[in-house]
Design a protein around this motif. Structure first.
Motif, PDB file in Angstrom:
ATOM      1  N   GLY A 194      12.535  -4.150  26.385  1.00 40.50           N
ATOM      2  CA  GLY A 194      13.612  -3.174  26.500  1.00 40.50           C
ATOM      3  C   GLY A 194      13.428  -2.098  25.467  1.00 40.50           C
ATOM      4  N   PRO A 195      14.456  -1.273  25.273  1.00 43.13           N
ATOM      5  CA  PRO A 195      14.332  -0.182  24.305  1.00 43.13           C
ATOM      6  C   PRO A 195      13.911  -0.677  22.920  1.00 43.13           C
ATOM      7  N   SER A 198      10.177  -1.425  22.643  1.00 40.09           N
ATOM      8  CA  SER A 198       9.414  -0.172  22.603  1.00 40.09           C
ATOM      9  C   SER A 198       9.495   0.467  21.230  1.00 40.09           C
ATOM     10  N   LEU A 200      10.111  -1.086  18.348  1.00 41.82           N
ATOM     11  CA  LEU A 200       9.424  -1.879  17.327  1.00 41.82           C
ATOM     12  C   LEU A 200       7.918  -1.922  17.555  1.00 41.82           C
ATOM     13  N   GLY A 201       7.475  -1.450  18.716  1.00 42.47           N
ATOM     14  CA  GLY A 201       6.048  -1.479  19.004  1.00 42.47           C
ATOM     15  C   GLY A 201       5.543  -2.878  19.302  1.00 42.47           C
ATOM     16  N   LEU A 202       6.417  -3.704  19.879  1.00 43.45           N
ATOM     17  CA  LEU A 202       6.012  -5.065  20.239  1.00 43.45           C
ATOM     18  C   LEU A 202       6.018  -5.206  21.755  1.00 43.45           C
ATOM     19  N   TYR A 271      10.826  -8.265  11.943  1.00 39.76           N
ATOM     20  CA  TYR A 271       9.527  -8.860  12.298  1.00 39.76           C
ATOM     21  C   TYR A 271       9.363 -10.261  11.712  1.00 39.76           C
TER      22      TYR A 271
ATOM     23  N   GLU B  12      10.366   7.974  11.780  1.00 39.93           N
ATOM     24  CA  GLU B  12      11.754   7.582  12.010  1.00 39.93           C
ATOM     25  C   GLU B  12      12.585   7.673  10.733  1.00 39.93           C
ATOM     26  N   ALA B 112       2.245  -4.216  15.024  1.00 40.57           N
ATOM     27  CA  ALA B 112       3.442  -3.684  14.370  1.00 40.57           C
ATOM     28  C   ALA B 112       4.021  -4.734  13.422  1.00 40.57           C
ATOM     29  N   GLY B 113       4.661  -4.271  12.374  1.00 34.69           N
ATOM     30  CA  GLY B 113       5.404  -5.185  11.505  1.00 34.69           C
ATOM     31  C   GLY B 113       4.820  -5.337  10.120  1.00 34.69           C
ATOM     32  N   LYS B 116       5.366  -2.465   7.382  1.00 38.67           N
ATOM     33  CA  LYS B 116       6.737  -2.511   6.860  1.00 38.67           C
ATOM     34  C   LYS B 116       6.862  -3.634   5.825  1.00 38.67           C
ATOM     35  N   TYR B 133       1.528  -0.458  18.337  1.00 37.32           N
ATOM     36  CA  TYR B 133       2.172   0.550  19.190  1.00 37.32           C
ATOM     37  C   TYR B 133       3.374   1.145  18.475  1.00 37.32           C
ATOM     38  N   HIS B 134       3.420   1.012  17.166  1.00 37.98           N
ATOM     39  CA  HIS B 134       4.641   1.367  16.464  1.00 37.98           C
ATOM     40  C   HIS B 134       4.678   2.846  16.065  1.00 37.98           C
ATOM     41  N   ARG B 172       5.100   7.998  19.994  1.00 39.27           N
ATOM     42  CA  ARG B 172       6.354   7.566  19.361  1.00 39.27           C
ATOM     43  C   ARG B 172       6.653   8.409  18.122  1.00 39.27           C
ATOM     44  N   TYR B 176       9.856  11.112  17.558  1.00 37.42           N
ATOM     45  CA  TYR B 176      10.796  11.087  16.423  1.00 37.42           C
ATOM     46  C   TYR B 176      10.800  12.431  15.699  1.00 37.42           C
ATOM     47  N   PRO B 195       7.118   3.588  28.471  1.00 40.05           N
ATOM     48  CA  PRO B 195       7.638   2.381  27.820  1.00 40.05           C
ATOM     49  C   PRO B 195       8.988   1.955  28.389  1.00 40.05           C
ATOM     50  N   PRO B 196       9.273   0.646  28.370  1.00 43.07           N
ATOM     51  CA  PRO B 196      10.596   0.188  28.791  1.00 43.07           C
ATOM     52  C   PRO B 196      11.655   0.851  27.917  1.00 43.07           C
ATOM     53  N   GLY B 197      12.710   1.315  28.529  1.00 42.23           N
ATOM     54  CA  GLY B 197      13.792   1.907  27.751  1.00 42.23           C
ATOM     55  C   GLY B 197      13.534   3.335  27.328  1.00 42.23           C
ATOM     56  N   THR B 200      16.231   5.922  26.865  1.00 44.71           N
ATOM     57  CA  THR B 200      17.115   5.965  25.688  1.00 44.71           C
ATOM     58  C   THR B 200      16.510   6.800  24.556  1.00 44.71           C
ATOM     59  N   TRP B 201      15.335   7.398  24.779  1.00 45.63           N
ATOM     60  CA  TRP B 201      14.660   8.112  23.700  1.00 45.63           C
ATOM     61  C   TRP B 201      15.199   9.523  23.481  1.00 45.63           C
TER      62      TRP B 201
END
Lengths: 424, 310
Positions: A194-195, A198, A200-202, A271, B12, B112-113, B116, B133-134, B172, B176, B195-197, B200-201
């Motif tokens: 879902g949004p 997308s 989070l890039g996961l 994460y 972001e 991703a992750g 951060k 993909y972040h 992405r 932003y 991308p899904p969603g 909402t961007w």
């Protein structure tokens, strides 16, 4: 043993009252008004202010023995269960070797008899090696002590095999538990699609990956007239399919996990791989639907999907870490949390871990009826505490609940009248 | 005034003022690369470690040159030559690097992750050079710098980003950033690569490129990730380039003054033809040139430089 003055809650008998309970020879001898006199020489446990509950049946856990003893074994899972008020643990077949033949079943049962404080009831595989190709020896596994069959973790892809599995399992009155997931649709997903995924890039796992298989299994169940139990449903859509099927008279039952009732995909934002599970944590609207499902008796059971993984396995990127979290020890405290946060009657939640799983699996227990085995929990409903890593009895500590505050604590757990928690 | 961020994880987290600060300062850093002696002593004595766990030509070279032109010491490590290949966890690897006291770690990573988490755990500056993909924040900044340099402003610009949005950290980060500076974005892709969603961007989404071509001030083509073709996002390259490729005919229909961009590496003949890539509208090499300057700015700011806008 005379347990005095506790609030006895027993959904199987619609009992919810302050009463005394007498245990003799591992069985419940009788239930009496608390004003009565205690027979001379009887050991008395003062349960005033406490709740006295049937021992919980966790119908979905991964005990990891044989093969993955570094994650968990029968002894450590038993300790975790006892500490969580769980007196019966139903363990899935994805061990190494897979529990797809009576020898492995016997190994688990014998080992459990020797080392486990609680009852461990194995689930056999539906297909050999969980490969989805050849039916496993269900009849022989039933004789050896399996209580159900399931290809949990690696669902049967081929609808024709699933159909035969339902028909064949019913020959031996073996309930079939289905982990519903279309693995092609789920792809390499690691969280709810879902949004947020997308952002989070996961990679995501869409709700429809679950729902398409729930539909298939419900249809197969209706066609074959064999009951099916769908485990750990996580989406609003799955619940709607099951609700419709129930209305049509299809004998489908389902369970949800405490974490899908308490957490949402928002938890994935940091994460933390302890929030990576399969099915993934979903959206708030899904969680709300599941809660309503419990209120409306559409959800039959609550099960932990206890899935221990070693620290070094979870200490990877979110994309790479294995799915799952532990949950045996927090099962009853989680129910209390759900009760308090969502204002669902506690006895209704308790039914989901006592009477209902006993019915679905055809097990003795899950009740405080006179004559029943004295599997019981004494629970302090007001004790406030926080989960720390040191408290965890499991070998693996993978839970996002560490640091979380709970209200209500297991004080004592009994299996057939013998105290199994706290450990002496 | 001090730069308030130790790290750069994504666009972001930046405000539009901060984005403009970076773009404004980049101008003076760009000038350094035009000198005969392309070096200033600004970051003398600072150590910048480049950890690249994914193949990279442009970004890695660009960061390395940026650091060197500011007189920082640099050392680069790639996945194949590191203990990552021997099974050491990346957290351990990063902590070992940290023990050698770098001032800044520039990292590219396939998932991703982690970036951060490193930023939260390690005391040195962490600059994201692309994570899964972040986000790929320095790419978006150099893209915005290049657009502004060519077209004079960002506000009100119409930027079309075309191609594999689903797997693109560049898209992405640009979304932003461009939204923050007041540009309009249209994402163009077949539905399988959205991308899904995406609804909402807060950007326009189109599935046909042709109607967008004469509208856009900037057409940014994304690389078609050939390695993902097996997952059946589209039938083949021929069909893809027919509907979504930038070719001579489409270039001729572009708005006067509109420019062509591409973050590289290009698949000539797939998402962009030779004609388009080498046309007068193409600012693809300006992007690369500006990349060094933008990264100089970011290294300077992240390593404690003062915000200095004339």
């Amino acid at each position: 043993m005379w347990i005095k003055g506790g609030r006895l809650i027993d959904p199987a008998n619609n009992r919810d009252e302050i009463a005394d309970i007498l245990i003799r020879d591992g069985r419940i001898e009788g239930i009496y008004p608390t004003a009565g006199t205690v027979p001379k020489g009887e050991e008395v446990i003062d349960a005033q202010g406490m709740w006295v509950l049937p021992g919980l049946i966790d119908m979905h856990a991964h005990v990891r023995e044989p093969g993955f003893e570094y994650k968990e074994d029968i002894e450590s899972a038993g300790r975790a269960a006892a500490a969580g008020g769980v007196t019966t643990v139903v363990c899935m077949a994805n061990t190494d070797p897979v529990n797809d033949n009576p020898s492995v079943t016997q190994y688990i049962i014998r080992k459990a008899a020797r080392v486990s404080r609680v009852r461990i009831l194995p689930v056999g595989a539906i297909t050999v090696g969980l490969e989805g190709k050849v039916l496993a020896e269900m009849g022989l596994m039933r004789e050896a002590g399996c209580v159900a069959v399931s290809d949990d973790g690696r669902p049967v892809e081929d609808a024709s095999i699933m159909r035969r599995a339902l028909e064949y399992a019913s020959t031996f009155s073996l309930p079939v538990i289905s982990h519903c997931e279309d693995r092609n649709l789920a792809g390499s997903g690691v969280m709810n699609e879902g949004p947020l995924s997308s952002k989070l890039g996961l990679p995501g796992i869409p709700a429809v990956a679950e729902e398409i298989m729930v539909s298939r299994d419900v249809l197969l169940s209706g066609y074959t007239r064999v009951p099916i139990h769908v485990t750990h449903i996580s989406t609003k859509g799955s619940l709607e399919i099951i609700s419709r099927a129930k209305q049509q008279g299809i004998r489908v039952t389902c369970d949800v996990t405490p974490h899908h009732l308490l957490l949402t995909e928002e938890c994935v934002k940091a994460y933390d791989t302890n929030t990576k599970m399969n099915p993934p944590l979903r959206e708030a609207s899904d969680r709300q639907a599941l809660i309503e499902g419990i209120r409306m008796n559409l959800v039959d059971c609550i099960a932990s999907d206890h899935a221990p993984h070693a620290r070094d396995e979870k200490d990877l990127d979110f994309d790479l870490a294995p799915f799952g979290m532990i949950g045996l020890q927090t099962l009853l405290p989680s129910l209390m949390k759900i009760h308090l946060e969502h204002d669902i009657d506690f006895p209704q939640l308790l039914a989901c871990v006592t009477r209902n799983p006993a019915r679905v699996l055809g097990l003795e227990g899950g009740t405080l009826s006179p004559g029943a085995r004295a599997d019981m929990v004494i629970f302090d409903p007001t004790a406030a505490w926080s989960l720390t890593e040191e408290m965890i009895c499991s070998k693996s500590k993978n839970t996002p609940f560490i640091g979380q505050a709970f209200t209500g604590k297991v004080v004592r757990t009994f299996v057939e009248g013998t105290e199994v928690y706290p450990a002496d | 005034m001090n730069w308030p961020h130790k790290d750069l994880i994504g666009i972001e987290e930046l405000t539009s003022e901060e984005i403009y600060t970076i773009l404004d300062m980049t101008k003076s850093f760009k000038e350094i690369s035009k000198r005969e002696i392309k070096k200033v002593p600004t970051l003398r004595g600072k150590t910048v470690v480049l950890l690249f766990y994914e193949p990279s030509t442009r970004t890695r070279l660009s960061f390395e040159l940026a650091a060197k032109r500011l007189s920082a010491d640099t050392t680069a490590l790639s996945a194949s030559g590191s203990s990552f290949a021997k099974g050491e966890t990346i957290m351990d690897a990063a902590q070992n690097v940290m023990a050698m006291a770098p001032d800044c770690i520039v990292i590219r990573y396939p998932y991703a992750g982690l970036v951060k988490k490193l930023a939260e755990t390690l005391p040195c500056s962490i600059i994201n050079a692309g994570d899964g993909y972040h986000e790929h924040p320095t790419q978006a900044l150099l893209d915005m710098y290049s657009m502004r340099e060519q077209l004079g402003t960002l506000e009100g610009l119409h930027v079309a980003i075309v191609g594999d949005i689903l797997h693109s950290r560049v898209a992405r980060s640009n979304v932003y950033g461009l939204k923050k500076v007041g540009a309009h974005v249209t994402l163009v892709a077949p539905k399988t690569l959205l991308p899904p969603g995406v609804d909402t961007w807060g950007v326009n989404v189109a599935t046909a490129l042709d109607p967008i071509v004469p509208e856009a001030d900037v057409i940014m083509m994304l690389r078609v990730q050939k390695e993902r073709i097996h997952e059946q996002y589209f039938p083949d390259e021929r069909e893809y380039s027919y509907f979504y490729g930038l070719n001579k005919k489409r270039v001729e229909r572009m708005k006067p003054g509109a420019v062509i961009m591409h973050p590289g590496p290009m698949n000539r003949g797939v998402e962009i033809t030779y004609d388009a890539a080498d046309s007068a509208r193409s600012i693809i090499l300006n992007q690369v040139e500006n990349g060094v300057a933008v990264r100089m700015t970011l290294l300077y700011l992240s390593l404690g430089g003062n915000v200095n806008v004339d």
